[in-house]
Design an enzyme around this catalytic site. Structure first.
Site, PDB file in Angstrom:
ATOM      1  CG  HIS A 164      -2.062   0.865   1.274  1.00  0.00           C
ATOM      2  ND1 HIS A 164      -2.413   1.707   0.247  1.00  0.00           N
ATOM      3  CD2 HIS A 164      -2.967   1.131   2.275  1.00  0.00           C
ATOM      4  CE1 HIS A 164      -3.465   2.432   0.600  1.00  0.00           C
ATOM      5  NE2 HIS A 164      -3.812   2.115   1.831  1.00  0.00           N
ATOM      6  CG  ASP A 206       2.837   4.387  -3.806  1.00  0.00           C
ATOM      7  OD1 ASP A 206       2.759   5.380  -3.073  1.00  0.00           O
ATOM      8  OD2 ASP A 206       2.070   3.416  -3.724  1.00  0.00           O
ATOM      9  CG  HIS A 209      -4.125   0.445  -8.276  1.00  0.00           C
ATOM     10  ND1 HIS A 209      -5.468   0.353  -8.003  1.00  0.00           N
ATOM     11  CD2 HIS A 209      -3.614   1.336  -7.399  1.00  0.00           C
ATOM     12  CE1 HIS A 209      -5.748   1.160  -7.002  1.00  0.00           C
ATOM     13  NE2 HIS A 209      -4.642   1.764  -6.605  1.00  0.00           N
TER      14      HIS A 209
HETATM   15  N1  COA Z   1       5.323  -6.119 -10.641  1.00  0.00           N
HETATM   16  C1  COA Z   1       5.270  -7.278 -11.331  1.00  0.00           C
HETATM   17  N2  COA Z   1       4.154  -8.043 -11.421  1.00  0.00           N
HETATM   18  C2  COA Z   1       3.054  -7.606 -10.801  1.00  0.00           C
HETATM   19  C3  COA Z   1       3.041  -6.400 -10.069  1.00  0.00           C
HETATM   20  C4  COA Z   1       4.236  -5.653 -10.005  1.00  0.00           C
HETATM   21  N3  COA Z   1       4.292  -4.512  -9.326  1.00  0.00           N
HETATM   22  N4  COA Z   1       1.810  -6.227  -9.551  1.00  0.00           N
HETATM   23  C5  COA Z   1       1.081  -7.268  -9.929  1.00  0.00           C
HETATM   24  N5  COA Z   1       1.834  -8.116 -10.677  1.00  0.00           N
HETATM   25  C6  COA Z   1       1.383  -9.378 -11.282  1.00  0.00           C
HETATM   26  C7  COA Z   1       1.338 -10.488 -10.251  1.00  0.00           C
HETATM   27  O1  COA Z   1       2.564 -11.162 -10.137  1.00  0.00           O
HETATM   28  C8  COA Z   1       0.241 -11.361 -10.807  1.00  0.00           C
HETATM   29  O2  COA Z   1       0.784 -12.093 -11.887  1.00  0.00           O
HETATM   30  P1  COA Z   1       0.323 -13.606 -12.174  1.00  0.00           P
HETATM   31  O3  COA Z   1      -1.151 -13.532 -12.453  1.00  0.00           O
HETATM   32  O4  COA Z   1       1.141 -14.006 -13.344  1.00  0.00           O
HETATM   33  O5  COA Z   1       0.616 -14.364 -10.918  1.00  0.00           O
HETATM   34  C9  COA Z   1      -0.753 -10.354 -11.389  1.00  0.00           C
HETATM   35  O6  COA Z   1       0.028  -9.203 -11.706  1.00  0.00           O
HETATM   36  C10 COA Z   1      -1.870  -9.968 -10.442  1.00  0.00           C
HETATM   37  O7  COA Z   1      -1.306  -9.591  -9.193  1.00  0.00           O
HETATM   38  P2  COA Z   1      -2.135  -9.606  -7.832  1.00  0.00           P
HETATM   39  O8  COA Z   1      -1.189  -9.608  -6.686  1.00  0.00           O
HETATM   40  O9  COA Z   1      -3.176 -10.667  -7.855  1.00  0.00           O
HETATM   41  O10 COA Z   1      -2.874  -8.213  -7.912  1.00  0.00           O
HETATM   42  P3  COA Z   1      -3.545  -7.477  -6.686  1.00  0.00           P
HETATM   43  O11 COA Z   1      -4.682  -6.729  -7.234  1.00  0.00           O
HETATM   44  O12 COA Z   1      -3.800  -8.400  -5.544  1.00  0.00           O
HETATM   45  O13 COA Z   1      -2.359  -6.510  -6.185  1.00  0.00           O
HETATM   46  C11 COA Z   1      -0.963  -4.704  -5.813  1.00  0.00           C
HETATM   47  C12 COA Z   1      -2.310  -5.170  -6.360  1.00  0.00           C
HETATM   48  C13 COA Z   1      -0.943  -3.182  -5.801  1.00  0.00           C
HETATM   49  C14 COA Z   1      -0.807  -5.199  -4.355  1.00  0.00           C
HETATM   50  C15 COA Z   1       0.175  -5.261  -6.683  1.00  0.00           C
HETATM   51  O14 COA Z   1       0.054  -4.772  -8.003  1.00  0.00           O
HETATM   52  C16 COA Z   1       1.546  -4.959  -6.119  1.00  0.00           C
HETATM   53  O15 COA Z   1       2.057  -5.710  -5.273  1.00  0.00           O
HETATM   54  N6  COA Z   1       2.203  -3.840  -6.592  1.00  0.00           N
HETATM   55  C17 COA Z   1       3.477  -3.431  -6.062  1.00  0.00           C
HETATM   56  C18 COA Z   1       3.290  -2.645  -4.781  1.00  0.00           C
HETATM   57  C19 COA Z   1       2.733  -1.271  -5.032  1.00  0.00           C
HETATM   58  O16 COA Z   1       3.219  -0.535  -5.869  1.00  0.00           O
HETATM   59  N7  COA Z   1       1.724  -0.929  -4.233  1.00  0.00           N
HETATM   60  C20 COA Z   1       1.116   0.391  -4.281  1.00  0.00           C
HETATM   61  C21 COA Z   1      -0.277   0.324  -4.787  1.00  0.00           C
HETATM   62  S1  COA Z   1      -0.946   1.971  -4.992  1.00  0.00           S
END
Ligand code: COA
Length: 376
Positions: free
Chosen positions: A220, A313, A259
């Site tokens: 987050h 971010d 996201h």
């Molecule tokens: N880098 C690389 N791959 C990513 C990614 C990232 N930042 N974010 C998501 N993915 C990929 C996952 O590995 C997954 O791939 P797969 O289907 O091949 O396994 C797919 O995208 C879906 O990811 P998931 O974790 O299910 O999405 P979510 O909706 O639960 O997660 C976040 C959303 C924001 C938690 C996630 O995108 C993330 O961890 N981002 C990095 C942290 C970040 O920047 N957070 C700030 C958010 S404002």
């Protein structure tokens, strides 16, 4: 049984009139106004008024609101005393969570959660928190606290209290844009946390404290710090591609991308990218901007088809760095702004409350015989 949705994806859990997100088109509006228009034309004070009143203020209303906010810039003396007792190596987000919680101890009526009291407390918490963050940072540097200047706006005053000198108009404006763009964002994890806490008819301090705890996580608000760690690890623009490819190969995440809601570029990322480019240019930090840009290009080529784009971010990291903020203050900056959104949502929740109480799918065993401890 209702269907189980891991991470509550797609579940509508509240109604709001504050922010609207179209994740497919990359749209964010506060009370119907595009975030880009607010970033370019509004101030943080006006944006908070908009979120809390669901309309833009007249000049007289804005003046009165600003005056009220400035009158609460000073935290209770007891809280500032507590700052002096905190370990100097404590992390600012832990200090912030503790000190916002401590504000309740100096409120003669901390539990009042009728809507009028909640609005009043929200104003006080929002107004006093910049001084708390600045005081903790000065404490750990061994510097005397700088009292607020009640003639300065929210953003300018924060940078003044942090650094002891007034920021340039350009820096104050850049920081204000960061505050505007981070103020609210639908039912994100920390906002949901705040609404869940207040739905028990607990108090505003508990809701804000819990929300700060949620925001800290790297999935987050903590992601902006992780982005900066990554930008420091990548030594040059030429190294960016190999760095990203290696992470993706190892199934690691690139912080500042992806996201739950946006499957297009986060419009806040676009605003902050413009800001980051200008600030990087003005402060001799183009390397950070160019590395960010190179990462974005590789990510676009590799994962845009999966709907993974820069989020808020990604470019806020370079922006905060150029403003001169230390790495571990990035997430507290997010909190300073998001207090506006959290408290606005808490007020909405109180206006039409029902206790949050979802259910679980029990997936464990049944009818298990109890084994006495000596027989286990
Ligand atoms: N880098 C690389 N791959 C990513 C990614 C990232 N930042 N974010 C998501 N993915 C990929 C996952 O590995 C997954 O791939 P797969 O289907 O091949 O396994 C797919 O995208 C879906 O990811 P998931 O974790 O299910 O999405 P979510 O909706 O639960 O997660 C976040 C959303 C924001 C938690 C996630 O995108 C993330 O961890 N981002 C990095 C942290 C970040 O920047 N957070 C700030 C958010 S404002």
């Amino acid at each position: 049984m209702p269907e189980f949705s891991k991470g509550l994806e797609g579940v509508v859990a509240a109604e709001t009139q504050m922010s609207y997100i179209d994740g497919q088109q990359g749209v964010l509006e506060y009370v119907g106004i595009a975030i880009g228009d607010l970033a370019r034309s509004s101030t943080f004070e006006e944006t908070v008024y908009l979120l809390w009143n669901k309309r833009l203020p007249t000049q007289a209303e804005l003046d009165a609101f600003t005056k009220g906010l400035r009158s609460h810039y000073d935290p209770p003396a007891g809280v500032l005393e507590m700052v002096k007792g905190l370990p100097r190596d404590a992390q600012p987000m832990h200090a912030l969570r503790t000190l916002v919680s401590a504000l309740a101890l100096f409120d003669p009526n901390p539990n009042a959660n009728d809507v009028a009291s909640a609005r009043e407390k929200a104003l006080r918490i929002l107004a006093a928190t910049p001084a708390i963050v600045a005081a903790f940072d000065r404490h750990r540097r061994g510097e005397a606290f700088v009292p607020p200047d009640h003639d300065l706006g929210f953003s300018e005053n924060f940078l003044y209290m942090l650094n002891g000198t007034r920021p340039t108009a350009a820096m104050a404006r850049a920081f204000d844009i960061c505050m505007i763009t981070h103020a609210d964002h639908g039912l994100n994890n920390s906002t949901f946390t705040a609404r869940v806490v207040i739905s028990t008819l607990s108090d505003l301090y508990s809701a804000m404290t819990a929300a700060i705890g949620s925001l800290r996580g790297p999935l987050h608000g903590g992601a902006n710090e992780e982005v900066m760690v990554m930008l420091n690890e990548i030594k040059s623009v030429a190294d960016a591609e190999a760095y990203v490819m290696n992470k993706l190969k190892n199934k690691e995440r690139i912080m500042g991308f992806g996201h739950r809601v946006y499957k297009a570029k986060d419009p806040r990322a676009s605003e902050l990218q413009t800001l980051a480019r200008q600030l990087a240019h003005d402060t001799g930090n183009m390397g950070f901007y160019e590395k960010s840009n190179a990462i974005e290009q590789v990510m676009h080529r590799e994962v845009a088809s999966k709907g993974i784009y820069p989020n808020v971010d990604f470019y806020s990291a370079t922006t905060y760095h150029c403003i001169g903020l230390k790495l571990d203050l990035f997430t507290p900056m997010f909190a300073l702004s998001r207090l506006a959104g959290w408290s606005g949502h808490v007020i909405e929740q109180l206006e039409d409350n029902r206790l949050f109480r979802p259910t679980t799918n029990y997936v464990g065993p049944h009818k298990v015989a109890y084994t006495p401890i000596e027989k286990r």
